[in-house]
Structure formats: structure tokens, C-alpha cells
Design a protein around this motif. Structure first.
Motif, PDB file in Angstrom:
ATOM      1  N   ALA A 119       0.845  -1.204   0.000  1.00 57.32           N
ATOM      2  CA  ALA A 119       0.000   0.000   0.000  1.00 57.32           C
ATOM      3  C   ALA A 119       0.875   1.248   0.000  1.00 57.32           C
ATOM      4  O   ALA A 119       1.915   1.306   0.664  1.00 57.32           O
ATOM      5  N   GLY A 120       0.477   2.240  -0.768  1.00 54.34           N
ATOM      6  CA  GLY A 120       1.244   3.478  -0.832  1.00 54.34           C
ATOM      7  C   GLY A 120       0.901   4.278  -2.068  1.00 54.34           C
ATOM      8  O   GLY A 120      -0.066   3.984  -2.787  1.00 54.34           O
ATOM      9  N   VAL A 121       1.695   5.285  -2.338  1.00 52.15           N
ATOM     10  CA  VAL A 121       1.505   6.167  -3.486  1.00 52.15           C
ATOM     11  C   VAL A 121       2.655   5.921  -4.470  1.00 52.15           C
ATOM     12  O   VAL A 121       3.831   5.883  -4.072  1.00 52.15           O
ATOM     13  N   TYR A 122       2.305   5.785  -5.746  1.00 54.45           N
ATOM     14  CA  TYR A 122       3.272   5.401  -6.772  1.00 54.45           C
ATOM     15  C   TYR A 122       3.236   6.357  -7.964  1.00 54.45           C
ATOM     16  O   TYR A 122       2.218   7.013  -8.224  1.00 54.45           O
ATOM     17  N   HIS A 123       4.362   6.404  -8.688  1.00 56.61           N
ATOM     18  CA  HIS A 123       4.457   7.003 -10.010  1.00 56.61           C
ATOM     19  C   HIS A 123       4.784   5.891 -10.995  1.00 56.61           C
ATOM     20  O   HIS A 123       5.585   4.996 -10.677  1.00 56.61           O
ATOM     21  N   VAL A 124       4.175   5.936 -12.182  1.00 62.12           N
ATOM     22  CA  VAL A 124       4.324   4.840 -13.139  1.00 62.12           C
ATOM     23  C   VAL A 124       4.900   5.367 -14.450  1.00 62.12           C
ATOM     24  O   VAL A 124       4.396   6.351 -15.014  1.00 62.12           O
ATOM     25  N   ILE A 125       5.945   4.688 -14.926  1.00 66.90           N
ATOM     26  CA  ILE A 125       6.634   5.067 -16.163  1.00 66.90           C
ATOM     27  C   ILE A 125       6.953   3.809 -16.958  1.00 66.90           C
ATOM     28  O   ILE A 125       7.345   2.780 -16.384  1.00 66.90           O
ATOM     29  N   ALA A 126       6.769   3.877 -18.273  1.00 61.02           N
ATOM     30  CA  ALA A 126       7.151   2.795 -19.173  1.00 61.02           C
ATOM     31  C   ALA A 126       8.441   3.187 -19.897  1.00 61.02           C
ATOM     32  O   ALA A 126       8.607   4.344 -20.299  1.00 61.02           O
ATOM     33  N   TYR A 127       9.350   2.224 -20.063  1.00 59.87           N
ATOM     34  CA  TYR A 127      10.644   2.480 -20.702  1.00 59.87           C
ATOM     35  C   TYR A 127      10.855   1.502 -21.849  1.00 59.87           C
ATOM     36  O   TYR A 127      10.505   0.331 -21.752  1.00 59.87           O
ATOM     37  N   GLY A 143       7.854   6.838 -21.120  1.00 58.94           N
ATOM     38  CA  GLY A 143       6.526   7.417 -21.247  1.00 58.94           C
ATOM     39  C   GLY A 143       5.842   7.340 -19.895  1.00 58.94           C
ATOM     40  O   GLY A 143       5.683   6.256 -19.335  1.00 58.94           O
ATOM     41  N   GLY A 144       5.459   8.462 -19.357  1.00 59.29           N
ATOM     42  CA  GLY A 144       4.934   8.482 -18.000  1.00 59.29           C
ATOM     43  C   GLY A 144       3.423   8.584 -17.936  1.00 59.29           C
ATOM     44  O   GLY A 144       2.760   9.017 -18.891  1.00 59.29           O
ATOM     45  N   TYR A 145       2.881   8.178 -16.791  1.00 59.36           N
ATOM     46  CA  TYR A 145       1.466   8.443 -16.494  1.00 59.36           C
ATOM     47  C   TYR A 145       1.438   9.821 -15.844  1.00 59.36           C
ATOM     48  O   TYR A 145       1.574   9.969 -14.634  1.00 59.36           O
ATOM     49  N   SER A 146       1.293  10.832 -16.690  1.00 58.27           N
ATOM     50  CA  SER A 146       1.398  12.225 -16.262  1.00 58.27           C
ATOM     51  C   SER A 146       0.073  12.940 -16.448  1.00 58.27           C
ATOM     52  O   SER A 146      -0.895  12.397 -16.990  1.00 58.27           O
ATOM     53  N   SER A 201       3.877  16.578 -15.329  1.00 56.41           N
ATOM     54  CA  SER A 201       4.182  16.058 -13.995  1.00 56.41           C
ATOM     55  C   SER A 201       3.464  14.728 -13.777  1.00 56.41           C
ATOM     56  O   SER A 201       2.331  14.525 -14.228  1.00 56.41           O
ATOM     57  N   LEU A 202       4.137  13.815 -13.092  1.00 53.10           N
ATOM     58  CA  LEU A 202       3.591  12.485 -12.874  1.00 53.10           C
ATOM     59  C   LEU A 202       2.434  12.520 -11.883  1.00 53.10           C
ATOM     60  O   LEU A 202       2.438  13.291 -10.916  1.00 53.10           O
ATOM     61  N   ILE A 203       1.442  11.664 -12.126  1.00 59.45           N
ATOM     62  CA  ILE A 203       0.242  11.597 -11.293  1.00 59.45           C
ATOM     63  C   ILE A 203       0.480  10.620 -10.144  1.00 59.45           C
ATOM     64  O   ILE A 203       1.032   9.538 -10.338  1.00 59.45           O
ATOM     65  N   ASP A 204       0.057  11.011  -8.938  1.00 58.27           N
ATOM     66  CA  ASP A 204       0.114  10.110  -7.791  1.00 58.27           C
ATOM     67  C   ASP A 204      -0.931   9.014  -7.954  1.00 58.27           C
ATOM     68  O   ASP A 204      -2.110   9.286  -8.182  1.00 58.27           O
ATOM     69  N   VAL A 205      -0.497   7.772  -7.838  1.00 54.22           N
ATOM     70  CA  VAL A 205      -1.377   6.603  -7.957  1.00 54.22           C
ATOM     71  C   VAL A 205      -1.412   5.904  -6.599  1.00 54.22           C
ATOM     72  O   VAL A 205      -0.374   5.468  -6.102  1.00 54.22           O
ATOM     73  N   PRO A 262      -4.442  -2.277  -0.387  1.00 52.56           N
ATOM     74  CA  PRO A 262      -4.304  -3.739  -0.289  1.00 52.56           C
ATOM     75  C   PRO A 262      -5.546  -4.466  -0.780  1.00 52.56           C
ATOM     76  O   PRO A 262      -6.677  -4.069  -0.486  1.00 52.56           O
ATOM     77  N   GLY A 263      -5.323  -5.516  -1.568  1.00 53.17           N
ATOM     78  CA  GLY A 263      -6.415  -6.330  -2.053  1.00 53.17           C
ATOM     79  C   GLY A 263      -7.186  -5.751  -3.211  1.00 53.17           C
ATOM     80  O   GLY A 263      -8.175  -6.334  -3.652  1.00 53.17           O
ATOM     81  N   GLN A 264      -6.750  -4.606  -3.752  1.00 53.24           N
ATOM     82  CA  GLN A 264      -7.482  -3.972  -4.842  1.00 53.24           C
ATOM     83  C   GLN A 264      -6.559  -3.666  -6.012  1.00 53.24           C
ATOM     84  O   GLN A 264      -5.355  -3.465  -5.839  1.00 53.24           O
ATOM     85  N   ASP A 265      -7.169  -3.617  -7.203  1.00 49.94           N
ATOM     86  CA  ASP A 265      -6.451  -3.208  -8.408  1.00 49.94           C
ATOM     87  C   ASP A 265      -6.768  -1.755  -8.696  1.00 49.94           C
ATOM     88  O   ASP A 265      -7.925  -1.332  -8.616  1.00 49.94           O
ATOM     89  N   THR A 266      -5.740  -0.968  -9.010  1.00 53.67           N
ATOM     90  CA  THR A 266      -5.929   0.419  -9.435  1.00 53.67           C
ATOM     91  C   THR A 266      -5.797   0.442 -10.951  1.00 53.67           C
ATOM     92  O   THR A 266      -4.678   0.386 -11.482  1.00 53.67           O
ATOM     93  N   PRO A 267      -6.921   0.492 -11.670  1.00 52.20           N
ATOM     94  CA  PRO A 267      -6.860   0.399 -13.139  1.00 52.20           C
ATOM     95  C   PRO A 267      -6.725   1.768 -13.792  1.00 52.20           C
ATOM     96  O   PRO A 267      -6.754   2.815 -13.132  1.00 52.20           O
ATOM     97  N   GLY A 268      -6.569   1.740 -15.117  1.00 47.65           N
ATOM     98  CA  GLY A 268      -6.561   2.978 -15.893  1.00 47.65           C
ATOM     99  C   GLY A 268      -5.318   3.816 -15.727  1.00 47.65           C
ATOM    100  O   GLY A 268      -5.340   5.019 -15.993  1.00 47.65           O
ATOM    101  N   VAL A 269      -4.222   3.201 -15.292  1.00 49.70           N
ATOM    102  CA  VAL A 269      -2.955   3.928 -15.141  1.00 49.70           C
ATOM    103  C   VAL A 269      -2.157   3.697 -16.422  1.00 49.70           C
ATOM    104  O   VAL A 269      -1.484   2.674 -16.580  1.00 49.70           O
ATOM    105  N   ASP A 270      -2.256   4.646 -17.346  1.00 49.07           N
ATOM    106  CA  ASP A 270      -1.744   4.476 -18.711  1.00 49.07           C
ATOM    107  C   ASP A 270      -0.491   5.335 -18.923  1.00 49.07           C
ATOM    108  O   ASP A 270      -0.593   6.557 -19.106  1.00 49.07           O
ATOM    109  N   PRO A 271       0.706   4.742 -18.917  1.00 47.43           N
ATOM    110  CA  PRO A 271       1.941   5.521 -19.099  1.00 47.43           C
ATOM    111  C   PRO A 271       2.183   5.841 -20.569  1.00 47.43           C
ATOM    112  O   PRO A 271       3.027   5.228 -21.233  1.00 47.43           O
ATOM    113  N   LYS A 272       1.468   6.848 -21.072  1.00 48.29           N
ATOM    114  CA  LYS A 272       1.465   7.144 -22.506  1.00 48.29           C
ATOM    115  C   LYS A 272       2.094   8.486 -22.863  1.00 48.29           C
ATOM    116  O   LYS A 272       2.084   8.880 -24.035  1.00 48.29           O
TER     117      LYS A 272
END
Length: 417
Positions: free
Chosen positions: A232-240, A248-251, A266-270, A274-284
Motif C-alpha cells: 500500500a502506498g503512493v506510486y508514479h508509473v513510467i514505461a521504458y 513514457g509516463g502516467y502524467s 508532472s507524474l500523477i500520484d497513484v 491492499p487487495g485492490q487493483d488500481t486500473p486505468g494507469v496508462d503511461p502514454k
């Protein structure tokens, strides 16, 4: 009067009567001996006779019942399941776990009462209930997914309770109370790339609190991804892409639509729960300026080179320019912005590879490339405006790359990124 006592009295009277009627020849002593012997025989017979009937203690009635039924699952096989009976009066649960492909179940030692019955996969991700839709036949017309109340009677087994409704909307059934509390969550989304194909990517989730990172690698033209096992926490997501220099970041530019007006990279906080999926995080967001996103932490260190050259413009002065180096292998680009009348440029920290170099006025209305027409001399006879491949080697500067061909027909060079 006690029946045993009565029997003894009658026998004694008969004995005395028989003695009195004995033959006269008998002496008194003989009569006495006979009487005592008869009395002894009678007492022995009475002692050996039947006793009063003993009433056996009553057998206590059964206190528990059971529930049984068949198992199914919407796939080729039935996984191991946890089948739970929920006591509706006191909230107690009773469960049994089954083996893979086990066809039936039985839950014993259930107190009399009303129950609901639900089967769960052992990871608690799916649940199937004994609902009104099961009794309806589970057809498309069976829309009542409420659980059926099951009455359990002492000493009886309730059969045919089949938890087969795996099609109920999420939240229709209670969560599995015996499942371990989830610790990790997931992030998922879709992928893209500014070219006709999507290369193999490494999608990385950076925990912005701890600095720890988690990643998954994708195949060429894979359009979605999922990163599992995230605390559990806050994440930034980037594709390389391979090499990891540019990502390519989820900005903020992604939900903005990635148009020319979307300038917030700027990158979005995601947030991961626990126990859940956070969908729609598109590093485009492959359009952010170089250095906007952190480099790929998994890729090995990349030795960089540079490109430099002189600038010109078909007018009295040189306007401010953006000089761009396009990596023709990966689609990445790097740029530097110059000031008015600046005569030279250098683009540093370029990954090794082959590049095309184009200079643009800042509004993108004109472009000058480093084309075959430049070493030709830019005369009227220099009709080849194709861009020259520029090779960048690690730790080396490639010089005299002069994007001076401002005379190429419109569309000869890529549009300003």
C-alpha cells in the motif's frame, strides 16, 4: 403388595400344607427336615427368579444437522474451494475446504437454524452462492442473485445445496471471513507508443514514499500491463523502452488528452490499496521533455554521446530555435533550445544509436534539417533533401551536424515534437 413377597408367602403356605398331609409314618424330626429342605429350595428358587424390570435411560435427541451439495465452476476444472455456511441468527460460520476438481461437499455439525451458503476460491477473488438464480437454472433470465435461506433441522441433512451462482454482480455475497487479510495491491493500464508498433517495454512503479520500485516487462505490441505485489502506498508509473534513457509516463498530460495544449507533464500520484487493483494507469506521455521522468532503474548505466554543429537561417538573423535529435531506432528524441542569433548548438546525453537532426523555429512553422543537401552545398543542384543518418557513440561528440536545409519541400522532415 410387593409381588415378590406375595410369591414367597404362597410357596410357604403350600409347603406347610404338604407337610401337614404327609404320611403318618413320618416322624416329627423327619417332617422338620423335609420342611427346612423345602423352604431352602423355595428361597433358592425365589433368589434365582426374575427381578423387577429396569427401564433404560432415554437416548438424547440429535442436536446437529448438515448441508451437502454439488460443486461447479465456470471453467474447464473446479479449483480448490472454501465452502462456508453462514448462520443467520448468530453470525457464526462453518466451513469445509475441497480439493481441485472435487465434485461435492458436506458441512457437518451445524446447529439447527437458518443459513446462507457461499463457495469461494481459496484466494477469495471469486465467489459462487446458492442463490435464487441457481434454483431458476442460471439462464440469462435468472436475474435474482439473492442468497436462499437454508433451514437446518437437528439430525437431518439438507441436500442439493449447490453454490453454483458464479455470475452474480460483485458485492452480491459476503466476503470470505476466513481469507487472510490482503497485504498487496496491483496497478494496471494500457500501453501505447508514438510509432506504428509498440516495442517491448519495462513498466515501473516507483513508491514515492520509500523510493522502492516494482516492474513488469512486456512483449512487443502488448497493449496492457499489470504490476502485482505492490505494498500500500503512493506510486508514479513510467514505461521504458530498451535502454531506459527515455520513458513514457502516467502524467497530467495523459488525462488531458496528450494534445499540444497539454503541457503539464508532472507524474500523477497513484494510490495502491491492499487487495485492490488500481486500473486505468496508462503511461502514454512519450512527449515530455528529456529529463522530465527518472531514468529506468533496472537498465544498466548507459554511456552517452553528443551531437553538435553550427546554425543558420535564410534571413538576416537567426531566430530562437529548437534543435531536435530523433533516435530512428527507438523513436526517442532529445532537444536543446537556442536564443536569438545563437550560432552553434550541442545536444548532450544521447544514448548510442543513429539519429536524424532537425532545427525548428519555436512556433514550428519552419524546419531546417541536416540533409544530403547540406554537404552538397545547398545549391539549386542539391535536390536530395533526405535526412542523413548520424551515428552517436558512447563518450564521443559527433560534430559538424549542421541542420541548415531550410529549402526542403514541406513535409520532408518530421513535424516538431
Amino acid at each position: 403388595m410387593n409381588s415378590r413377597f406375595t410369591s414367597q408367602l404362597v410357596l410357604m403356605l403350600l409347603l406347610l400344607f404338604s407337610t401337614a398331609c404327609a404320611p403318618a409314618a413320618a416322624t416329627p424330626d423327619q417332617n422338620m427336615v423335609a420342611t427346612l429342605a423345602a423352604l431352602q429350595i423355595t428361597q433358592t428358587a425365589i433368589a434365582a427368579g426374575p427381578t423387577a424390570t429396569e427401564v433404560p435411560s432415554a437416548t438424547p435427541p440429535p442436536q446437529f444437522g448438515s448441508i451437502s451439495g454439488d460443486l461447479s465452476f465456470p471453467s474447464e476444472g473446479t479449483p480448490a474451494l472454501r465452502v462456508i455456511a453462514f448462520d443467520l441468527s448468530i453470525g457464526q460460520t462453518y466451513a469445509v475446504e475441497t480439493a481441485p476438481n472435487q465434485a461435492s461437499y458436506r458441512i457437518e455439525d451445524l446447529p439447527a437454524g437458518q443459513y446462507h451458503l457461499v463457495a469461494y476460491t481459496l484466494d477469495a477473488t471469486l465467489s459462487g452462492g446458492y442463490t435464487h438464480a441457481v434454483r431458476c437454472g442460471l439462464s440469462a433470465n435468472c436475474t435474482d442473485h439473492s442468497l436462499v435461506e437454508i433451514t437446518v433441522e437437528p439430525g437431518q441433512e439438507v441436500t442439493g445445496i449447490n453454490p453454483s451462482d458464479w455470475y452474480a454482480p460483485p458485492g452480491s455475497f459476503p466476503i470470505d471471513p476466513l481469507a487472510p487479510a490482503p497485504v498487496f495491491g496491483t496497478i494496471s493500464g494500457s500501453l501505447s507508443f508514438p510509432s506504428e508498433a509498440i516495442p517491448s517495454l519495462r513498466v515501473v512503479a516507483f513508491n514515492s514514499d520509500t523510493g522502492q520500485y516494482y516492474y513488469v516487462e512486456t512483449n512487443q505490441n502488448q497493449t496492457t500491463y499489470t504490476i502485482t505485489g505492490l505494498p500500500a502506498g503512493v506510486y508514479h508509473v513510467i514505461a521504458y523502452v530498451e535502454g531506459g534513457a527515455t520513458g513514457g509516463g502516467y502524467s497530467q498530460a495523459v488525462p488531458c488528452g496528450l494534445s499540444v495544449n497539454c503541457s503539464d507533464h508532472s507524474l500523477i500520484d497513484v494510490t495502491v490499496t491492499p487487495g485492490q487493483d488500481t486500473p486505468g494507469v496508462d503511461p502514454k506521455d512519450w512527449y515530455a521533455p528529456p529529463g522530465t521522468f527518472p531514468p529506468d532503474p533496472v537498465a544498466p548505466p548507459v554511456l552517452s554521446g553528443s551531437i553538435s554543429g553550427s546554425l543558420s537561417f535564410p534571413s538576416e538573423g537567426i531566430p530562437p530555435l529548437r534543435v531536435v535529435a530523433f533516435n530512428i531506432g527507438t523513436g526517442e528524441y532529445y532537444f536543446v533550445t537556442t536564443v536569438q542569433n545563437q550560432g552553434t548548438y550541442i545536444i548532450e546525453n544521447l544514448t548510442a544509436g543513429v539519429y536524424h537532426v532537425v532545427a525548428y523555429v519555436l512556433d514550428g512553422s519552419y524546419a531546417g534539417g541536416y540533409s544530403q543537401a547540406v554537404p552538397c552545398g545547398l545549391s539549386v543542384n542539391c535536390a536530395d533533401h533526405s535526412l542523413i543518418d548520424v551515428t552517436v557513440n558512447p563518450d564521443q561528440e559527433t560534430t559538424n551536424i549542421n541542420p541548415a536545409d531550410w529549402y526542403a519541400p514541406p513535409g520532408s522532415f518530421p513535424p516538431a515534437p
